[in-house]
Design an enzyme around this catalytic site. Structure first.
Site: not given
Length: 450
Positions: A241-242, A274, A247, A249, A252
């Site tokens: 999770l960012v 997963e 996000q 940018k 991730g």
């Protein structure tokens, strides 16, 4: 013997008055998604400000009873501010009145605690002072720094690793759980008592007015380290999770690059993911393609496949081969880059596409091999049991649940076929092919622009 006289009906008398029964309005409830707003803030000045960052949760309704509704409130409005410093949540609950319309009155605090647990603070008086108190409470950041290079423009960004068995790591993750539940579809919290879990946290270093260093959390990923038969370990990325303001940018992708480097440096068997969502799979494949383009041992196999494809007329043939990479290339990639076979096969098609120049000239044949592979995947899969064996392995954590499963190398995978009479089968297969070709093109464009 005289008879008892019956009363005679009086035609002039007033008719009996009927009793009126009143029914209260039935409470239809209100969906949680319609009355709850959530913001991510870093200071009390951002509370209620127009520039505050609003979070778009996956689905708030799922946390409120079976139908996802709140009952018993008129004019209900709930505003929640989540501190990006301490990750405490502050709920401001306002309503005009309450009444039981037949389905009771929802306990808002306990319902919100299903999401925010002990991080929740319900604001009653002086909200700004409460925000200031908890925003100044920092999460633990005394961690092992693994990587601090994201490029010249963002050299203040670091990735740090925390082992969940450590009390500080478990404490930090417990504060992040609400964001996991709100922003990652279908997610569940990890077991903070299992030492196999590790957190890789992306932080930004900043100095305050006094010159003291501060760490601002931008995102994280949860990775599980488990045994691989007979004498190695594997890394499985289970959550990533960012935070929404950061996000799109490149953060991730940077987390994925760091994990790949850790897998190589520690010589694990491979790195898996997963149930990756489509967007994350796009980021992951883009990162792996950049590494594979500079991996010499597979270049000959890629060039050979591209040369054969350029001969043309494959789309006219009755049977089109899938053009899978040779087993030696798959194993070289797994051993050196720690990319597992399933992921490498995804990357292999992108590598072939990048090798076709000009690509438009060979596009028909390229689509033909993608179609052949998709049909092979959809119309037939491993049975899932052929040649598999289970072996008990030693473990310090819950020995009764420790085992390893592996497939014998010489076993033949059985094929499972779907119903040939399935309606619209060809249309469904063509849609899968079109989506896959579109994804390949997007990844190729992203790699070219890097």
């Amino acid at each position: 013997m005289g008879q008892k006289q019956q009363p005679t009906a009086d035609p002039i008398s007033e008719p009996k008055k009927r009793r009126r029964v009143g029914f209260s309005n039935i409470d239809d409830g209100i969906e949680a998604n319609q009355c709850i707003l959530i913001y991510l803030v870093s200071s009390k000045e951002e509370v209620g400000a127009s520039h505050s960052f609003r979070i778009s949760p996956v689905d708030l309704n799922s946390f409120f009873d079976e139908d996802g509704k709140i009952y018993g409130y008129n004019g209900l409005k709930i505003t929640i501010w989540v501190s990006s410093i301490s990750f405490h949540a502050f709920a401001d609950i306002k309503f005009q009145s309450t009444s039981d319309g037949g389905k009771g009155i929802t306990d808002l605090k306990s319902s919100l605690q299903r999401i925010f647990a002990d991080t929740l603070r319900v604001i009653l008086l002086d909200p700004l002072s409460q925000m200031e108190r908890y925003c100044n409470t920092k999460p633990p950041m005394d961690m092992l720094i693994l990587n601090s290079h994201l490029g010249t423009a963002a050299s203040d960004v670091e990735v740090v690793r925390m082992v969940i068995g450590n009390t500080a790591a478990g404490h930090l993750y417990s504060r992040l759980v609400p964001l996991v539940l709100l922003l990652i579809d279908g997610s569940n919290p990890i077991d903070v008592e299992d030492p196999g879990w590790e957190l890789y946290v992306l932080v930004q270093k900043k100095s305050d007015e006094q010159g003291d260093g501060q760490h601002k959390l931008l995102g994280f990923t949860a990775v599980y380290r488990f045994y691989h038969y007979p004498d190695s370990t594997r890394l499985r990325l289970s959550q990533i999770l960012v935070l929404p303001p950061y996000q799109h940018k490149g953060y991730g992708g940077h987390l994925v690059e760091v994990l790949s480097n850790v897998a190589i440096l520690e010589d694990v068997y491979d790195l898996t993911v997963e149930e990756p969502l489509d967007y994350f799979q796009h980021v992951r494949t883009s990162v792996d393609i950049k590494r594979l383009l500079h991996f010499a041992p597979i270049q000959e196999a890629v060039n050979s496949t591209v040369s054969y494809l350029k001969q043309g007329k494959l789309s006219k043939k009755t049977h089109v081969p899938c053009f899978n990479p040779p087993a030696s290339a798959v194993e070289d990639v797994r051993k050196t880059l720690k990319i597992n076979r399933k992921q490498f096969l995804q990357c292999w098609e992108v590598l072939i596409y990048l090798g076709l120049d000009p690509v438009d000239k060979y596009m028909e044949d390229f689509v033909a091999i993608i179609s052949s592979r998709v049909k092979a995947d959809v119309l037939g899969k491993d049975s899932g049991s052929s040649g598999k064996q289970v072996v008990e392995v030693p473990s310090d954590y819950n020995p009764e649940m420790s085992f390893a499963m592996f497939r014998s190398q010489d076993s033949e995978a059985a094929r499972v076929w779907i119903d040939e009479n399935q309606t619209n089968q060809e249309e469904q297969l063509q849609q899968l092919v079109d989506e896959r070709v579109k994804e390949i093109k997007l990844i190729a464009q992203k790699v070219h622009h890097v």
